[in-house]
Write an enzyme that holds these catalytic residues in place. Structure first.
Site, PDB file in Angstrom:
ATOM      1  N   HIS A  50       0.847  -1.187   0.000  1.00 36.93           N
ATOM      2  CA  HIS A  50       0.000   0.000   0.000  1.00 36.93           C
ATOM      3  C   HIS A  50       0.884   1.239   0.000  1.00 36.93           C
ATOM      4  O   HIS A  50       2.110   1.144   0.171  1.00 36.93           O
ATOM      5  CB  HIS A  50      -0.939   0.009   1.219  1.00 36.93           C
ATOM      6  CG  HIS A  50      -0.250  -0.165   2.533  1.00 36.93           C
ATOM      7  ND1 HIS A  50       0.604   0.762   3.060  1.00 36.93           N
ATOM      8  CD2 HIS A  50      -0.271  -1.188   3.419  1.00 36.93           C
ATOM      9  CE1 HIS A  50       1.054   0.338   4.221  1.00 36.93           C
ATOM     10  NE2 HIS A  50       0.560  -0.866   4.459  1.00 36.93           N
TER      11      HIS A  50
HETATM   12  P1  TYD Z   1      -1.786  -2.767   7.884  1.00 36.39           P
HETATM   13  O1  TYD Z   1      -1.137  -1.436   7.885  1.00 36.39           O
HETATM   14  O2  TYD Z   1      -2.913  -2.988   6.926  1.00 36.39           O
HETATM   15  O3  TYD Z   1      -0.681  -3.878   7.697  1.00 36.39           O
HETATM   16  P2  TYD Z   1      -0.113  -4.508   6.352  1.00 36.39           P
HETATM   17  O4  TYD Z   1      -0.254  -3.477   5.300  1.00 36.39           O
HETATM   18  O5  TYD Z   1       1.296  -4.859   6.656  1.00 36.39           O
HETATM   19  O6  TYD Z   1      -0.937  -5.702   6.071  1.00 36.39           O
HETATM   20  O7  TYD Z   1      -2.296  -3.050   9.372  1.00 36.39           O
HETATM   21  C1  TYD Z   1      -2.821  -4.305   9.753  1.00 36.39           C
HETATM   22  C2  TYD Z   1      -3.921  -4.081  10.771  1.00 36.39           C
HETATM   23  O8  TYD Z   1      -3.453  -3.385  11.915  1.00 36.39           O
HETATM   24  C3  TYD Z   1      -5.099  -3.273  10.224  1.00 36.39           C
HETATM   25  O9  TYD Z   1      -6.281  -3.912  10.651  1.00 36.39           O
HETATM   26  C4  TYD Z   1      -5.007  -1.943  10.893  1.00 36.39           C
HETATM   27  C5  TYD Z   1      -4.218  -2.218  12.161  1.00 36.39           C
HETATM   28  N1  TYD Z   1      -3.323  -1.089  12.501  1.00 36.39           N
HETATM   29  C6  TYD Z   1      -3.676  -0.214  13.508  1.00 36.39           C
HETATM   30  O10 TYD Z   1      -4.736  -0.346  14.148  1.00 36.39           O
HETATM   31  N2  TYD Z   1      -2.836   0.819  13.828  1.00 36.39           N
HETATM   32  C7  TYD Z   1      -1.671   1.022  13.158  1.00 36.39           C
HETATM   33  O11 TYD Z   1      -0.920   1.972  13.471  1.00 36.39           O
HETATM   34  C8  TYD Z   1      -1.315   0.113  12.094  1.00 36.39           C
HETATM   35  C9  TYD Z   1      -0.055   0.297  11.315  1.00 36.39           C
HETATM   36  C10 TYD Z   1      -2.179  -0.925  11.792  1.00 36.39           C
END
Ligand code: TYD
Length: 136
Positions: A50
């Protein structure tokens, strides 16, 4: 992409164990609003995939290793992170993927904004449209 770079951190060598430090605006070019870490990643797994509209990040492999692939919509660049005394600065508006996690790796990510699901660009074709518009 042009502003993305590896930043080497200070190292304080000590027979008791070494120490490195990150201070906002001094070692990295933004104020730290948030820290999160990625752990217990099965070996070889990938995450990320992303871009952020506003958020900037600094990524450190505190333990183990992984690759961060940055993509500005025109070119891709892969950075291997495998030491706890340097990290990768990722400006806003860059597509980023993290891959090839080694077993037991630990990724620390310092972020310039609070968590905001609306700041994510999760669709690669949306990202390309935005990146191309910004180029104009
Ligand atoms: P995400 O950023 O989508 O991780 P990746 O792109 O590596 O798969 O985050 C995964 C989950 O964690 C998503 O449900 C949102 C949550 N999250 C938070 O609540 N706070 C944060 O600061 C981050 C980075 C993620």
């Amino acid at each position: 992409m042009d502003k993305s770079c590896i930043i080497e951190l200070s190292r304080h060598f000590d027979p008791r164990g070494n120490l490195s430090v990150i201070e906002e605006f001094k070692d990295i070019p933004f104020k730290i609003e948030r820290a999160y870490w990625i752990y217990d990643v099965p070996g070889g797994e990938a995450r990320g995939g992303h871009a952020y509209k506003e958020n900037e990040e600094f990524i450190v492999a505190l333990s183990g290793s992984f690759d961060v692939v940055l993509d500005n919509g025109i070119e891709k660049k892969t950075f291997q992170l495998n030491r706890s005394y340097y990290g990768l600065y990722v400006p806003k508006g860059i597509w980023r993927e993290m891959e090839n996690f080694s077993t037991n790796s630990l990724a620390l990510i310092l972020a310039s904004t609070k968590y905001d699901a609306n700041d994510y660009i999760r669709d690669y074709s949306d990202f390309l449209k935005i990146a191309q518009n910004e180029d104009k």
